[in-house]
Design an enzyme around this catalytic site. Structure first.
Site, PDB file in Angstrom:
ATOM      1  N   LYS A 172      22.234   5.776  50.495  1.00  0.00           N
ATOM      2  CA  LYS A 172      23.623   5.677  50.078  1.00  0.00           C
ATOM      3  C   LYS A 172      24.227   4.426  50.740  1.00  0.00           C
ATOM      4  O   LYS A 172      23.713   3.955  51.760  1.00  0.00           O
ATOM      5  CB  LYS A 172      24.386   6.960  50.434  1.00  0.00           C
ATOM      6  CG  LYS A 172      24.525   7.243  51.941  1.00  0.00           C
ATOM      7  CD  LYS A 172      25.874   6.831  52.456  1.00  0.00           C
ATOM      8  CE  LYS A 172      26.049   7.167  53.911  1.00  0.00           C
ATOM      9  NZ  LYS A 172      27.260   6.587  54.508  1.00  0.00           N
ATOM     10  N   HIS A 202      21.167  11.978  54.258  1.00  0.00           N
ATOM     11  CA  HIS A 202      20.502  12.609  55.401  1.00  0.00           C
ATOM     12  C   HIS A 202      21.185  13.890  55.856  1.00  0.00           C
ATOM     13  O   HIS A 202      20.562  14.727  56.509  1.00  0.00           O
ATOM     14  CB  HIS A 202      20.378  11.620  56.571  1.00  0.00           C
ATOM     15  CG  HIS A 202      21.670  11.346  57.282  1.00  0.00           C
ATOM     16  ND1 HIS A 202      22.547  10.348  56.892  1.00  0.00           N
ATOM     17  CD2 HIS A 202      22.242  11.929  58.369  1.00  0.00           C
ATOM     18  CE1 HIS A 202      23.582  10.334  57.703  1.00  0.00           C
ATOM     19  NE2 HIS A 202      23.427  11.278  58.599  1.00  0.00           N
ATOM     20  N   LYS A 206      19.641  18.478  57.206  1.00  0.00           N
ATOM     21  CA  LYS A 206      19.956  19.312  58.365  1.00  0.00           C
ATOM     22  C   LYS A 206      19.589  20.771  58.081  1.00  0.00           C
ATOM     23  O   LYS A 206      19.803  21.284  56.989  1.00  0.00           O
ATOM     24  CB  LYS A 206      21.453  19.218  58.683  1.00  0.00           C
ATOM     25  CG  LYS A 206      21.952  17.805  58.960  1.00  0.00           C
ATOM     26  CD  LYS A 206      21.561  17.319  60.322  1.00  0.00           C
ATOM     27  CE  LYS A 206      22.228  15.986  60.638  1.00  0.00           C
ATOM     28  NZ  LYS A 206      21.836  15.467  61.947  1.00  0.00           N
ATOM     29  N   GLU A 240      33.525  12.037  64.377  1.00  0.00           N
ATOM     30  CA  GLU A 240      32.696  11.190  65.226  1.00  0.00           C
ATOM     31  C   GLU A 240      33.525  10.683  66.396  1.00  0.00           C
ATOM     32  O   GLU A 240      34.718  10.415  66.244  1.00  0.00           O
ATOM     33  CB  GLU A 240      32.152   9.987  64.444  1.00  0.00           C
ATOM     34  CG  GLU A 240      31.293  10.345  63.243  1.00  0.00           C
ATOM     35  CD  GLU A 240      30.824   9.097  62.513  1.00  0.00           C
ATOM     36  OE1 GLU A 240      29.972   8.378  63.046  1.00  0.00           O
ATOM     37  OE2 GLU A 240      31.335   8.840  61.413  1.00  0.00           O
ATOM     38  N   ASP A 259      32.501   5.965  52.638  1.00  0.00           N
ATOM     39  CA  ASP A 259      31.377   6.114  53.554  1.00  0.00           C
ATOM     40  C   ASP A 259      30.953   7.562  53.727  1.00  0.00           C
ATOM     41  O   ASP A 259      29.761   7.852  53.855  1.00  0.00           O
ATOM     42  CB  ASP A 259      31.741   5.512  54.914  1.00  0.00           C
ATOM     43  CG  ASP A 259      30.573   5.506  55.892  1.00  0.00           C
ATOM     44  OD1 ASP A 259      29.468   5.065  55.496  1.00  0.00           O
ATOM     45  OD2 ASP A 259      30.754   5.936  57.043  1.00  0.00           O
ATOM     46  N   HIS A 264      28.398  12.682  51.685  1.00  0.00           N
ATOM     47  CA  HIS A 264      28.127  13.764  52.630  1.00  0.00           C
ATOM     48  C   HIS A 264      29.036  14.977  52.430  1.00  0.00           C
ATOM     49  O   HIS A 264      28.565  16.112  52.271  1.00  0.00           O
ATOM     50  CB  HIS A 264      28.300  13.280  54.076  1.00  0.00           C
ATOM     51  CG  HIS A 264      27.400  12.160  54.468  1.00  0.00           C
ATOM     52  ND1 HIS A 264      26.129  12.001  53.954  1.00  0.00           N
ATOM     53  CD2 HIS A 264      27.560  11.148  55.344  1.00  0.00           C
ATOM     54  CE1 HIS A 264      25.564  10.931  54.495  1.00  0.00           C
ATOM     55  NE2 HIS A 264      26.420  10.404  55.333  1.00  0.00           N
ATOM     56  N   LYS A 364      36.590   8.502  62.613  1.00  0.00           N
ATOM     57  CA  LYS A 364      35.928   7.873  63.754  1.00  0.00           C
ATOM     58  C   LYS A 364      36.866   7.873  64.949  1.00  0.00           C
ATOM     59  O   LYS A 364      38.083   7.985  64.810  1.00  0.00           O
ATOM     60  CB  LYS A 364      35.518   6.433  63.403  1.00  0.00           C
ATOM     61  CG  LYS A 364      34.365   6.381  62.405  1.00  0.00           C
ATOM     62  CD  LYS A 364      33.819   4.980  62.248  1.00  0.00           C
ATOM     63  CE  LYS A 364      32.554   4.978  61.401  1.00  0.00           C
ATOM     64  NZ  LYS A 364      31.436   5.692  62.052  1.00  0.00           N
TER      65      LYS A 364
END
Length: 546
Positions: A172, A202, A206, A240, A259, A264, A364
């Site tokens: 991605k 990704h 998980k 994050e 992003d 996700h 973030k």
């Protein structure tokens, strides 16, 4: 939650994994950071686990003018330093390293792909594949190079499957809006069939993400209540503590919405909300996910203004250290309007979820690193136990924790010790590693193994990517027309902008604080238990004095 896991005979170091058939893995962009931090460490772990034996080879293709030995030495540094590698051993690396080879090449030049084809012929013979020529091409490159690589692979005849399978793994982002995603998909489809294409996210590797379907559809305790009749709202968080680091060039173009939300978080939403598939296979699971996206109406500009919040971090203290604001990061414009935080309210307009808001947030430089799905059930009638207005039983909450310490937490009400009728909340906690006595595979291990086996269940289908962009692109377009908030609007090390709390408060809802999520993660990392001890005792003492 003290647990006895049925079917587990004895603890072991890691779950057993299958061995894959002979194949050659080509990594385009192998001199980049992803190969060093994630891909090669994951392949080393698969080798260490016995999935890859002597029947595989890795060809790295990159711009750096490295020899095979320099490539191996650089990758060794990454594997040895990786927190995701299971018990790095130099002796095992010495067995693994000869499988790694490297070539310098310009990914826009025909000659590079001619040399790749020649190298593949030799490597197929080296791995003893016989007439089978299985190859996996991994695009560890900027998104703009994906269509270039696809066209060159087709021109070089490396897309054919006459003598074995040929697959591509695309990282991605899959485009930057609906139009570009459609164009990218069309370019790929002109060369590769859909069954050959693995769009990797990704997060879907998980363990907890994969277990969402088992948790929902395999337990009669939860399956009947997973709907609008019992669930009040759902929140999905990916927080994050880090800033943009060395990714400012990319992040200035992308922002938090592109992003994280466009892939996700929408994937987590779909797995939480989807209907049961007819089978646990790629087509069935992905079809139900697409149906969720189709049930969400794209927002109009007035909806965007009311149901989204964007933020940008300013200076503050994060992880005990002074942290600069986003605009002070290297490579960021001093008047940047790029969002580093986003919260969105999505409404799924179908029979199961009508009236249940799904709130997603990501940011973030927040207070804690945590990714979780929190399902808040409706409050029970309170008249039986409540004696004062401020004495309320907290509603049940199911938390599926993706990181850190993958696992689950369920909150329930209980009577506190003592002669009086006072209630408190306890947490029933499950953690994968302590619960099963195994180390769960890292996300890239799982997804690389699935790609080598041809299992696309955890990868994103073409129509999925376009359905996600149909939801995200209108938000981006509305933001471009609307005046942004006064940035920065949250301090580094905080839970995010105040406006994000107001987004939920108007419906009587609230985010779980990141500190609350952190406490649950600490409980999960401890041996399996409930927190009925100190916490419940404190509640009991408070009740006794009131």
């Amino acid at each position: 939650m003290s647990a006895k896991v049925e079917g587990v005979v004895a603890p072991c170091e890691r779950a057993p994994l299958p061995e894959v058939e002979p194949s050659v893995i080509v990594i385009f962009g192998a001199s980049g950071d992803l190969s060093k931090r994630k891909l090669i460490p994951a392949l080393y772990d698969l080798f260490h686990a016995g999935c890859l034996k002597r029947n595989f080879a890795v060809l790295g293709v990159g711009q750096a003018a490295w020899s095979d030995e320099e490539f191996r030495a650089t990758m060794r540094e990454g594997a040895a330093a990786s927190e995701e590698v299971d018990n790095f051993q130099d002796a095992k690396w010495q067995e693994f390293a000869p499988h790694l080879t490297y070539m310098t090449g310009d990914l826009q030049a025909d000659a590079t792909y001619a040399e790749v084809a020649a190298r593949l012929t030799r490597l197929h013979a080296q791995v003893g594949a016989g007439d089978r020529q299985n190859r996996l091409f991994y695009f560890s490159t900027p998104p703009s190079l994906a269509p270039v690589i696809v066209r060159h692979l087709g021109a070089a005849g490396l897309n054919g499957e006459e003598h074995g399978w040929s697959r591509i793994v695309v990282e991605k982002p899959f485009g930057r809006d609906l139009k570009s995603a459609q164009a990218l998909n069309a370019e790929i489809a002109a060369v590769f069939a859909e069954h050959q294409v693995f769009r990797i996210d990704h997060y879907l590797g998980k363990e907890t993400v994969q277990n969402i379907l088992v948790f929902r559809f395999g337990n009669s305790l939860f399956e009947p209540v997973w709907n609008r009749n019992y669930i009040d709202y759902v929140e999905i968080t990916a927080a994050e503590t880090l800033g943009v680091g060395g990714r400012a060039g990319y992040y200035e173009e992308a922002g938090a919405l592109r992003d994280m939300v466009a892939n996700h978080l929408l994937q987590l939403l779909a797995l939480t909300a989807m209907e049961p598939p007819v089978a646990f296979d790629a087509d069935s699971v992905r079809e139900e996910k697409v149906q969720v996206f189709r049930s969400i109406r794209p927002m109009q500009p007035e909806d965007v203004a009311r149901r989204t919040v964007r933020g940008q971090y300013g200076p503050g203290r994060a992880e005990g250290k002074q942290a600069p604001g986003y605009r002070a990061e290297q490579g960021v414009a001093q008047d940047s309007k790029t969002e580093t935080y986003v919260a969105v309210e999505f409404c799924i307009e179908n029979w199961r979820w009508a009236g249940v808001p799904f709130y997603v947030r990501t940011g973030k430089r927040l207070a804690r690193k945590v990714t979780e799905i929190a399902v808040h059930l409706k409050r029970t009638p309170q008249t039986l136990f409540v004696r004062r207005e401020d004495e309320q039983i907290e509603p049940n909450c199911i938390v599926l924790r993706i990181q850190p310490d993958e696992g689950m937490t369920v909150t329930i009400a209980t009577k506190l010790p003592g002669m009086e009728m006072h209630t408190g909340t306890v947490h029933m906690v499950f953690n994968y590693e302590s619960g099963f006595g195994v180390r769960t595979a890292a996300a890239y291990e799982t997804l690389l193994l699935d790609a080598l086996q041809g299992d696309a269940t955890l990868f994103t289908r073409r129509d999925e990517t376009e359905a996600e962009w149909r939801l995200v692109t209108p938000i981006e377009e509305a933001w471009a027309q609307q005046a942004p908030p006064q940035f920065p609007n949250y301090a580094a090390g905080s839970d995010g902008p105040v406006a994000a709390n107001e987004l939920l408060a108007r419906a009587g809802h609230h985010w779980r604080t990141l500190g609350e999520s952190h406490e649950d993660a600490k409980l999960a990392a401890a041996p399996i238990s409930t927190d009925t001890g100190a916490k419940a005792q404190a509640q009991a003492e408070e009740a006794a004095h009131s």
